[in-house]
Design an enzyme around this catalytic site. Structure first.
Site, PDB file in Angstrom:
ATOM      1  N   TYR A 179       0.825  -1.222   0.000  1.00 52.76           N
ATOM      2  CA  TYR A 179       0.000   0.000   0.000  1.00 52.76           C
ATOM      3  C   TYR A 179       0.860   1.274   0.000  1.00 52.76           C
ATOM      4  CZ  TYR A 179      -3.248   3.461   2.061  1.00 52.76           C
ATOM      5  OH  TYR A 179      -3.994   4.578   2.341  1.00 52.76           O
ATOM      6  N   ASN A 225       1.717 -10.007   0.797  1.00 49.73           N
ATOM      7  CA  ASN A 225       0.537  -9.203   1.123  1.00 49.73           C
ATOM      8  C   ASN A 225       0.267  -8.159   0.034  1.00 49.73           C
ATOM      9  OD1 ASN A 225      -1.618  -8.647   2.913  1.00 49.73           O
ATOM     10  ND2 ASN A 225      -0.563  -6.819   3.649  1.00 49.73           N
ATOM     11  N   ASP A 277      12.178 -12.812  -1.345  1.00 51.34           N
ATOM     12  CA  ASP A 277      11.884 -12.680   0.084  1.00 51.34           C
ATOM     13  C   ASP A 277      13.135 -12.150   0.784  1.00 51.34           C
ATOM     14  OD1 ASP A 277      11.430 -13.357   2.874  1.00 51.34           O
ATOM     15  OD2 ASP A 277       9.788 -14.612   2.125  1.00 51.34           O
ATOM     16  N   SER A 315       6.454   3.112  13.080  1.00 47.77           N
ATOM     17  CA  SER A 315       5.023   3.330  13.279  1.00 47.77           C
ATOM     18  C   SER A 315       4.790   4.073  14.581  1.00 47.77           C
ATOM     19  CB  SER A 315       4.341   1.961  13.344  1.00 47.77           C
ATOM     20  OG  SER A 315       3.008   2.107  13.777  1.00 47.77           O
ATOM     21  N   TYR A 348       3.653  -6.961  16.957  1.00 52.90           N
ATOM     22  CA  TYR A 348       3.930  -6.153  15.750  1.00 52.90           C
ATOM     23  C   TYR A 348       4.656  -4.862  16.136  1.00 52.90           C
ATOM     24  CZ  TYR A 348       3.144  -2.503  12.327  1.00 52.90           C
ATOM     25  OH  TYR A 348       3.333  -1.436  11.490  1.00 52.90           O
ATOM     26  N   LYS A 389       8.751  -3.185  15.482  1.00 54.16           N
ATOM     27  CA  LYS A 389       9.164  -1.845  15.035  1.00 54.16           C
ATOM     28  C   LYS A 389      10.103  -1.208  16.062  1.00 54.16           C
ATOM     29  CE  LYS A 389       6.824  -1.790  11.225  1.00 54.16           C
ATOM     30  NZ  LYS A 389       7.545  -1.964   9.969  1.00 54.16           N
ATOM     31  N   TYR A 442       4.861   6.439  11.212  1.00 54.39           N
ATOM     32  CA  TYR A 442       3.614   6.831  10.555  1.00 54.39           C
ATOM     33  C   TYR A 442       2.478   6.836  11.550  1.00 54.39           C
ATOM     34  CZ  TYR A 442       6.146   4.513   6.656  1.00 54.39           C
ATOM     35  OH  TYR A 442       7.076   4.077   5.751  1.00 54.39           O
ATOM     36  N   ASN A 446      -9.233  -4.803   9.108  1.00 52.91           N
ATOM     37  CA  ASN A 446      -9.114  -4.528  10.545  1.00 52.91           C
ATOM     38  C   ASN A 446      -9.182  -3.035  10.809  1.00 52.91           C
ATOM     39  OD1 ASN A 446      -8.464  -7.228  11.371  1.00 52.91           O
ATOM     40  ND2 ASN A 446      -6.472  -6.928  10.380  1.00 52.91           N
ATOM     41  N   ARG A 450      -7.910   9.642  16.010  1.00 53.81           N
ATOM     42  CA  ARG A 450      -6.632   9.312  15.379  1.00 53.81           C
ATOM     43  C   ARG A 450      -6.200  10.412  14.426  1.00 53.81           C
ATOM     44  NH1 ARG A 450      -7.208   6.192  18.755  1.00 53.81           N
ATOM     45  NH2 ARG A 450      -6.917   3.924  18.787  1.00 53.81           N
ATOM     46  N   PRO A 468      -9.924  -4.178  22.635  1.00 47.51           N
ATOM     47  CA  PRO A 468      -8.829  -4.207  23.608  1.00 47.51           C
ATOM     48  C   PRO A 468      -7.537  -3.627  23.018  1.00 47.51           C
ATOM     49  CG  PRO A 468      -9.934  -6.338  23.495  1.00 47.51           C
ATOM     50  CD  PRO A 468     -10.497  -5.502  22.389  1.00 47.51           C
TER      51      PRO A 468
HETATM   52  P1  NAD Z   1       1.692  -3.760   3.007  1.00 45.91           P
HETATM   53  O1  NAD Z   1       1.471  -5.088   3.632  1.00 45.91           O
HETATM   54  O2  NAD Z   1       0.695  -3.268   2.011  1.00 45.91           O
HETATM   55  O3  NAD Z   1       3.135  -3.718   2.346  1.00 45.91           O
HETATM   56  C1  NAD Z   1       4.229  -4.452   2.868  1.00 45.91           C
HETATM   57  C2  NAD Z   1       4.872  -5.194   1.708  1.00 45.91           C
HETATM   58  O4  NAD Z   1       5.985  -5.956   2.193  1.00 45.91           O
HETATM   59  C3  NAD Z   1       3.910  -6.179   1.043  1.00 45.91           C
HETATM   60  O5  NAD Z   1       3.932  -5.954  -0.359  1.00 45.91           O
HETATM   61  C4  NAD Z   1       4.491  -7.555   1.381  1.00 45.91           C
HETATM   62  O6  NAD Z   1       4.241  -8.501   0.368  1.00 45.91           O
HETATM   63  C5  NAD Z   1       5.961  -7.237   1.570  1.00 45.91           C
HETATM   64  N1  NAD Z   1       6.710  -8.159   2.440  1.00 45.91           N
HETATM   65  C6  NAD Z   1       6.389  -8.552   3.700  1.00 45.91           C
HETATM   66  N2  NAD Z   1       7.342  -9.380   4.176  1.00 45.91           N
HETATM   67  C7  NAD Z   1       8.291  -9.505   3.208  1.00 45.91           C
HETATM   68  C8  NAD Z   1       9.505 -10.212   3.093  1.00 45.91           C
HETATM   69  N3  NAD Z   1       9.959 -11.016   4.068  1.00 45.91           N
HETATM   70  N4  NAD Z   1      10.216 -10.119   1.951  1.00 45.91           N
HETATM   71  C9  NAD Z   1       9.781  -9.336   0.929  1.00 45.91           C
HETATM   72  N5  NAD Z   1       8.634  -8.642   0.972  1.00 45.91           N
HETATM   73  C10 NAD Z   1       7.898  -8.719   2.096  1.00 45.91           C
HETATM   74  O7  NAD Z   1       1.844  -2.699   4.190  1.00 45.91           O
HETATM   75  P2  NAD Z   1       1.849  -1.111   4.141  1.00 45.91           P
HETATM   76  O8  NAD Z   1       0.585  -0.628   4.758  1.00 45.91           O
HETATM   77  O9  NAD Z   1       2.240  -0.638   2.793  1.00 45.91           O
HETATM   78  O10 NAD Z   1       3.011  -0.834   5.187  1.00 45.91           O
HETATM   79  C11 NAD Z   1       4.361  -0.675   4.780  1.00 45.91           C
HETATM   80  C12 NAD Z   1       5.233  -0.597   6.012  1.00 45.91           C
HETATM   81  O11 NAD Z   1       4.769   0.479   6.831  1.00 45.91           O
HETATM   82  C13 NAD Z   1       5.199  -1.847   6.881  1.00 45.91           C
HETATM   83  O12 NAD Z   1       6.481  -2.076   7.397  1.00 45.91           O
HETATM   84  C14 NAD Z   1       4.234  -1.472   7.981  1.00 45.91           C
HETATM   85  O13 NAD Z   1       4.518  -2.175   9.168  1.00 45.91           O
HETATM   86  C15 NAD Z   1       4.511   0.010   8.154  1.00 45.91           C
HETATM   87  N6  NAD Z   1       3.357   0.765   8.699  1.00 45.91           N
HETATM   88  C16 NAD Z   1       2.125   0.678   8.111  1.00 45.91           C
HETATM   89  C17 NAD Z   1       1.044   1.366   8.665  1.00 45.91           C
HETATM   90  C18 NAD Z   1      -0.336   1.266   8.077  1.00 45.91           C
HETATM   91  O14 NAD Z   1      -1.303   1.625   8.773  1.00 45.91           O
HETATM   92  N7  NAD Z   1      -0.494   0.850   6.822  1.00 45.91           N
HETATM   93  C19 NAD Z   1       1.225   2.162   9.812  1.00 45.91           C
HETATM   94  C20 NAD Z   1       2.489   2.244  10.366  1.00 45.91           C
HETATM   95  C21 NAD Z   1       3.556   1.540   9.806  1.00 45.91           C
HETATM   96  N1  UFG Z   2     -12.250   1.410  14.633  1.00 43.11           N
HETATM   97  C1  UFG Z   2     -13.594   1.141  14.735  1.00 43.11           C
HETATM   98  N2  UFG Z   2     -14.113   0.133  13.984  1.00 43.11           N
HETATM   99  C2  UFG Z   2     -13.349  -0.609  13.122  1.00 43.11           C
HETATM  100  C3  UFG Z   2     -11.977  -0.322  13.020  1.00 43.11           C
HETATM  101  C4  UFG Z   2     -11.464   0.688  13.804  1.00 43.11           C
HETATM  102  O1  UFG Z   2     -14.314   1.795  15.492  1.00 43.11           O
HETATM  103  O2  UFG Z   2     -13.876  -1.524  12.466  1.00 43.11           O
HETATM  104  C5  UFG Z   2     -11.696   2.523  15.420  1.00 43.11           C
HETATM  105  C6  UFG Z   2     -10.610   2.117  16.401  1.00 43.11           C
HETATM  106  O3  UFG Z   2     -11.161   1.746  17.631  1.00 43.11           O
HETATM  107  C7  UFG Z   2      -9.762   3.386  16.456  1.00 43.11           C
HETATM  108  C8  UFG Z   2      -9.889   3.983  15.057  1.00 43.11           C
HETATM  109  O4  UFG Z   2     -11.071   3.404  14.504  1.00 43.11           O
HETATM  110  O5  UFG Z   2     -10.330   4.293  17.376  1.00 43.11           O
HETATM  111  C9  UFG Z   2      -8.722   3.665  14.141  1.00 43.11           C
HETATM  112  O6  UFG Z   2      -8.496   2.261  14.141  1.00 43.11           O
HETATM  113  P1  UFG Z   2      -7.541   1.556  13.063  1.00 43.11           P
HETATM  114  O7  UFG Z   2      -7.621   0.087  13.300  1.00 43.11           O
HETATM  115  O8  UFG Z   2      -7.859   2.054  11.703  1.00 43.11           O
HETATM  116  O9  UFG Z   2      -6.107   2.141  13.417  1.00 43.11           O
HETATM  117  P2  UFG Z   2      -5.259   2.065  14.771  1.00 43.11           P
HETATM  118  O10 UFG Z   2      -5.046   3.478  15.214  1.00 43.11           O
HETATM  119  O11 UFG Z   2      -5.827   1.132  15.736  1.00 43.11           O
HETATM  120  O12 UFG Z   2      -3.878   1.426  14.271  1.00 43.11           O
HETATM  121  C10 UFG Z   2      -3.285   1.734  13.015  1.00 43.11           C
HETATM  122  C11 UFG Z   2      -2.561   0.496  12.495  1.00 43.11           C
HETATM  123  C12 UFG Z   2      -1.382   0.185  13.349  1.00 43.11           C
HETATM  124  C13 UFG Z   2      -0.504   1.381  13.425  1.00 43.11           C
HETATM  125  C14 UFG Z   2      -1.270   2.564  13.975  1.00 43.11           C
HETATM  126  C15 UFG Z   2      -0.425   3.794  13.995  1.00 43.11           C
HETATM  127  O13 UFG Z   2      -3.435  -0.612  12.478  1.00 43.11           O
HETATM  128  O14 UFG Z   2      -0.645  -0.862  12.776  1.00 43.11           O
HETATM  129  O15 UFG Z   2      -2.422   2.798  13.159  1.00 43.11           O
HETATM  130  O16 UFG Z   2       0.170   3.975  12.769  1.00 43.11           O
HETATM  131  F1  UFG Z   2       0.530   1.135  14.231  1.00 43.11           F
END
Ligand code: NAD
Ligand code: UFG
Length: 360
Positions: free
Chosen positions: A11, A35, A58, A124, A148, A152, A176, A197, A230, A292
């Protein structure tokens, strides 16, 4: 010289690839597609009109990854690759630690071996745990509350140790907040597996009719309307933050953490309303119990990124919702359905012969 983008098919990675290509960078993507889909990268190519190499490798496969370093001249790495589902990390913690940590060790070993010491790492806001002290600045206490988040946190610490051991490294740890939205073309966006999720993909799937009703996790928090607050940030703003961080690591040494957020907090119900306005669709919801581990309120102090990187988020909540909706309605089933058509049209993406995917 090229920028290596690990996890570039995902993404945030795919949106960052677009910005890198638009700025004239040469890129190389490494992804195991655990993913993500190749389709996202075909669309990156379609948006930018540019070609780039893709390795289906990988990070845990040292031999395969070394080929990437030996075949290319790499100047810096943006490291997105990792597993990111909080709930899944609680069920299969060893796999999360192995994938995220070992993958980073192998990557850094190879970077060292090939003299590539500029790294931008996807951290994150989850490293801050469930603090209610807002806005959160980079010097707030660290204390992730799930496996998770701990991957980080640990990687951040490991990268700091790496810098202490060798001060020719230059590393940006980007924390982020909540990335949402999609590229304005509607061609790339977030494509979660199964039932989402996270809030935004859930809301957009209710709006498009794939899911019936949103569960709002708690309405008794001490926030403006009782629902969780958020800091939602447009994924294109986030992608641009990586280019700024890249500029920093290429021209100065050190290791630094930066919050990438807008500094504004929106509640769940505000997001529902904003999405209804942007999409013209009704989003049904039911108030349920708290989830939770959720904090009541979380938003960034993003002033360090502004001062040191010259980065600020430009896009507001309306654009985030509009762009999410365009992506969702144009691609109700994500990337999957379109795959065959695009292959038929023969989009100009180079795929390397290197294919050392280790099956898990
Ligand atoms: P994503 O799952 O869409 O992208 C991650 C990519 O990494 C995927 O394409 C997956 O196939 C690849 N990948 C995973 N393990 C691998 C491996 N061992 N070797 C090669 N490729 C591998 O996730 P995203 O939302 O684009 O997030 C990117 C990064 O940012 C991640 O590290 C995630 O933890 C971090 N992050 C995401 C969010 C969020 O809310 N999306 C928030 C904070 C941090
Ligand atoms: N929420 C709902 N219903 C849902 C999903 C979420 O009410 O179906 C609420 C949550 O309780 C929260 C808000 O929406 O108050 C945002 O929830 P998200 O699950 O979208 O995001 P989080 O803040 O819980 O966590 C996300 C990522 C984490 C990351 C974090 C900070 O899932 O991996 O943002 O970057 F670490």
């Amino acid at each position: 010289m090229a920028i290596l983008v690990t996890g570039g098919a995902g993404y945030i990675g795919s949106h960052t690839c677009v910005e890198l290509l638009n700025e004239g960078h040469e890129i190389i993507v490494v992804d195991n597609f655990s993913n993500s889909k190749l389709e996202s990268l075909k669309r990156v190519s379609e948006i930018t009109g540019k070609l780039f190499k893709i390795y289906n490798v990988d990070l845990l496969n040292q031999k395969g990854l070394e080929e990437v370093f030996s075949e290319n001249k790499i100047e810096a790495v943006i490291h997105f690759a990792g597993l990111k589902a909080v709930g899944e990390s609680v069920s299969i913690p060893l796999w999360y630690y192995h994938n995220n940590l070992t993958g980073t060790f192998i990557l850094c070993e190879l970077m060292k071996k090939y003299g590539v010491k500029n790294l931008v790492f996807s951290s994150s806001a989850t490293v801050y745990g469930s603090t209610n002290q807002v806005p959160i600045s980079e010097d707030a206490p660290i204390g992730a509350v799930n496996p998770y988040g701990r991957t980080k946190q640990m990687i951040e610490e490991i990268l700091r140790d790496l810098y202490i051991s060798d001060q020719t490294w230059s590393i940006a740890l980007l924390r982020y907040f909540n990335p949402i939205g999609a590229h304005e073309s509607g061609l790339i966006g977030e494509d979660p597996n199964g039932i989402p999720n996270n809030l935004m993909p859930y809301i957009s799937q209710v709006a498009v009719g794939k899911l019936q009703s949103l569960n709002v996790f708690g309405s008794d928090y001490s926030t403006k309307d009782g629902t969780g607050v958020r800091d939602y940030i447009h994924v294109v703003d986030l992608a641009k933050g990586h280019l700024k961080a890249l500029g920093k690591v290429q021209f100065s040494k050190g290791v630094d953490a930066y919050n990438l957020g807008t500094g504004k907090g929106y509640s769940v119900l505000e997001m529902v309303k904003a999405f209804e306005i942007a999409s013209g669709k009704k989003v049904s919801y039911t108030i349920t119990n708290r989830r939770p581990g959720d904090a009541a309120i979380c938003f960034a102090d993003a002033s360090k990124a502004k001062i040191e990187l010259g980065w600020v988020a430009a896009k507001g909540i309306h654009e985030m919702c509009e762009d999410t909706w365009r992506w969702q309605k144009n691609n109700p089933n994500g990337y999957e359905e379109e795959q065959d058509n695009l292959i038929e049209h023969n989009f100009p993406v180079l795929t390397s012969a290197a294919d050392f995917l280790v099956s898990n």
